[in-house]
Enzyme design. Structure first.
Site, PDB file in Angstrom:
ATOM      1  N   LYS A   1       0.829  -1.273  -0.021  1.00  0.00           N
ATOM      2  CA  LYS A   1      -0.101   0.040  -0.006  1.00  0.00           C
ATOM      3  C   LYS A   1       0.748   1.308   0.062  1.00  0.00           C
ATOM      4  O   LYS A   1       0.386   2.344  -0.381  1.00  0.00           O
ATOM      5  CB  LYS A   1      -1.019   0.033   1.271  1.00  0.00           C
ATOM      6  CG  LYS A   1      -2.214  -0.947   0.852  1.00  0.00           C
ATOM      7  CD  LYS A   1      -3.402  -0.589   1.833  1.00  0.00           C
ATOM      8  CE  LYS A   1      -4.576  -1.537   1.348  1.00  0.00           C
ATOM      9  NZ  LYS A   1      -4.380  -2.867   1.567  1.00  0.00           N
TER      10      LYS A   1
ATOM     11  N   GLU B   1      -9.314   7.149   4.018  1.00  0.00           N
ATOM     12  CA  GLU B   1     -10.295   6.281   4.698  1.00  0.00           C
ATOM     13  C   GLU B   1      -9.718   4.894   4.967  1.00  0.00           C
ATOM     14  O   GLU B   1      -8.722   4.884   4.137  1.00  0.00           O
ATOM     15  CB  GLU B   1     -11.550   6.314   3.810  1.00  0.00           C
ATOM     16  CG  GLU B   1     -11.768   5.093   2.974  1.00  0.00           C
ATOM     17  CD  GLU B   1     -10.828   5.174   1.713  1.00  0.00           C
ATOM     18  OE1 GLU B   1      -9.872   4.159   1.733  1.00  0.00           O
ATOM     19  OE2 GLU B   1     -10.802   6.244   1.135  1.00  0.00           O
TER      20      GLU B   1
ATOM     21  N   SER C   1       1.998 -10.053  -0.982  1.00  0.00           N
ATOM     22  CA  SER C   1       1.246  -8.569  -0.786  1.00  0.00           C
ATOM     23  C   SER C   1       1.687  -7.943   0.519  1.00  0.00           C
ATOM     24  O   SER C   1       1.860  -6.521   0.733  1.00  0.00           O
ATOM     25  CB  SER C   1      -0.070  -8.410  -1.108  1.00  0.00           C
ATOM     26  OG  SER C   1      -1.002  -9.037  -0.200  1.00  0.00           O
TER      27      SER C   1
HETATM   28  C1  LIG Z   1      -5.080  -3.942   1.445  1.00  0.00           C
HETATM   29  C2  LIG Z   1      -4.480  -5.336   1.115  1.00  0.00           C
HETATM   30  C3  LIG Z   1      -4.809  -6.058   0.197  1.00  0.00           C
HETATM   31  C4  LIG Z   1      -5.892  -5.811  -0.719  1.00  0.00           C
HETATM   32  O1  LIG Z   1      -6.020  -4.711  -1.330  1.00  0.00           O
HETATM   33  P1  LIG Z   1      -5.564  -4.754  -2.926  1.00  0.00           P
HETATM   34  O2  LIG Z   1      -6.035  -3.183  -3.369  1.00  0.00           O
HETATM   35  O3  LIG Z   1      -6.666  -5.841  -3.716  1.00  0.00           O
HETATM   36  O4  LIG Z   1      -4.293  -5.028  -3.200  1.00  0.00           O
HETATM   37  C5  LIG Z   1      -3.987  -7.372  -0.133  1.00  0.00           C
HETATM   38  N1  LIG Z   1      -2.998  -7.572   0.599  1.00  0.00           N
HETATM   39  C6  LIG Z   1      -2.492  -6.544   1.934  1.00  0.00           C
HETATM   40  C7  LIG Z   1      -1.442  -7.170   2.609  1.00  0.00           C
HETATM   41  C8  LIG Z   1      -3.221  -5.555   1.937  1.00  0.00           C
HETATM   42  O5  LIG Z   1      -2.877  -4.947   3.011  1.00  0.00           O
END
Ligand SMILES: *Cc1c(COP(=O)(O)O)cnc(C)c1O
Length: 406
Positions: free
Chosen positions: A98, A120, A389
């Protein structure tokens, strides 16, 4: 795999902000001007060498990019079959992808002369990323968060406050993310001259899905170069979890013209048949085109067209709408979308912890679960690249509670 020859995904969105039939700008009149200003400012900055240099330097020196590409040798051996590689967004500053988008948008805001960031947050991850970049650039930051979410995610509320952000509780509706988004939009409409609304996923009205995708595409550009360098070739398939869709589109986008399979994994919750999930594309019955919070896309709805309640063990995947570019890639059959249940994600979490010494975020565990399912179906020459992610530290309470020892 079928490769459409017309490459209809290229050059999107169109001038009106559409990806095929999806996208657009479904907002009150007061927000049309601010969204247009943001779009024009961004198009100019995108072409500016100074902006790109500033962004690249901070991504390197502050975020810690490039993040590594790691071969998961012991996990692959345990699965048998295809080899699994991990793109390590868990190693970016603040522990997830993010920050790539938060940093990019904060630089856009600064270039537009804005001194205040509005964000938000649901689980708090995007709020923490926004508060972090606001501190870095010396900007004020206000984060709207539903009171329900604040109770569930107390450590992230504390983090945002320590970073100097003001967390404003939202006590209307279901007191969760969608109510927080409405409040953030209201604040933006009232304070647009000095404030930027920092939207956290590849969602919302044009130009947000385009800006967020561009900012997250660093993931795919790095992964593509690292694959050529470390594997000597491109992977056969990319696998990413899909909440709003930002980490997935960021990984997929630089590979769209390559002969590489693209697999998005939505939250299957308790199972598609139970209705307790957030699988907007994978549930043909309840996931249908509709408008939610400024964008025309696939939305989970009940038979009357009301927004359906969603469920996922991972807060980051628990949302009723999916980014419009994913809806279009699905229609074009350029990407495919499947789901993993809460249970499969938990199993994948433990598998990665024990074989590789990595605690993945529960969101990322959904993508891992699909890789673990697919690996035995392929020979060892087959390479699956999974986007990790984020890291799982934020999810320890959830995981321990699942095991009955809080
Ligand atoms: C917020 C988040 C997601 C989901 O958000 P996307 O916009 O679909 O990437 C996925 N993995 C993590 C670690 C997150 O914090």
């Amino acid at each position: 795999m079928t490769q459409p020859t017309d490459r209809a995904w290229r050059g999107l969105p169109d001038s009106r902000g559409y990806y095929g039939a999806y996208g657009g700008r479904y907002v009150p009149e007061t927000l049309i001007g601010p969204l247009q200003d943001l779009e024009y400012a961004y198009r100019a900055l995108r072409a500016s060498a100074t902006f790109q240099t500033d962004l690249a330097e901070l991504l390197r020196d502050y975020v810690g990019r490039p993040t590594p590409l790691t071969e998961a040798r012991r996990l692959s051996a345990a699965c048998g079959g295809a080899r699994i590689w991990l793109k390590r967004e868990d190693l970016a500053h603040t522990g997830a992808h993010k920050i790539n988008n938060a940093l990019g948008q904060a630089l856009i805001a600064r270039a537009m002369g804005k001194r205040r960031i509005i964000a938000e947050t649901g689980a708090g991850q995007h709020g923490v990323a926004s508060a972090t970049v606001a501190a870095l650039l010396g900007m004020t930051c206000v984060v709207y968060m539903g009171t329900e979410d604040m109770a569930r995610q107390a450590p992230n509320v504390a983090r945002m406050r320590l970073l100097g952000a003001e967390v404003r509780p939202v006590d209307v509706g279901s007191c969760t993310l969608k109510d927080a988004i409405n409040e953030a939009l209201r604040d933006w409409a009232a304070n647009v001259t000095d404030s930027h609304y920092l939207l956290g996923s590849a969602l919302g009205p044009h130009p947000y899905p385009m800006i967020v995708r561009d900012m997250q595409s660093i993931i795919g550009r790095e992964a593509r170069a690292q694959s050529l360098e470390q594997m000597g070739r491109l992977p056969n398939a990319l696998i990413a979890c899909v909440g709003g869709g930002s980490n997935a589109i960021g990984l997929f986008h630089p590979f769209l013209d390559d002969p590489v399979q693209l697999i998005g994994v939505e939250a299957g919750g308790q199972g598609i048949e139970t209705g307790l999930h957030a699988a907007r594309l994978a549930d043909p019955e309840r996931g249908r085109p509709g408008v939610l919070q400024g964008v025309h896309t696939y939305v989970l709805q009940d038979p009357d067209g009301q927004i359906a309640a969603t469920h996922s063990i991972s807060a980051g995947l628990d949302y009723a709408a999916i980014g419009p570019e994913h809806a279009n890639l699905r229609v074009l059959a350029r990407a495919e979308y499947t789901w993993a249940t809460d249970e499969a994600a938990l199993e994948a979490f433990h598998a990665l912890a024990r074989t590789e010494g990595i605690l993945p975020a529960l969101e990322s565990s959904h993508a891992l679960a699909e890789a673990i399912r697919l690996a035995p179906l392929h020979p060892p020459e087959h390479i699956l690249l999974v986007n990790l992610s984020g890291r799982g530290d934020k999810d320890l309470d959830t995981i321990l509670a699942q095991e009955g020892r809080p």
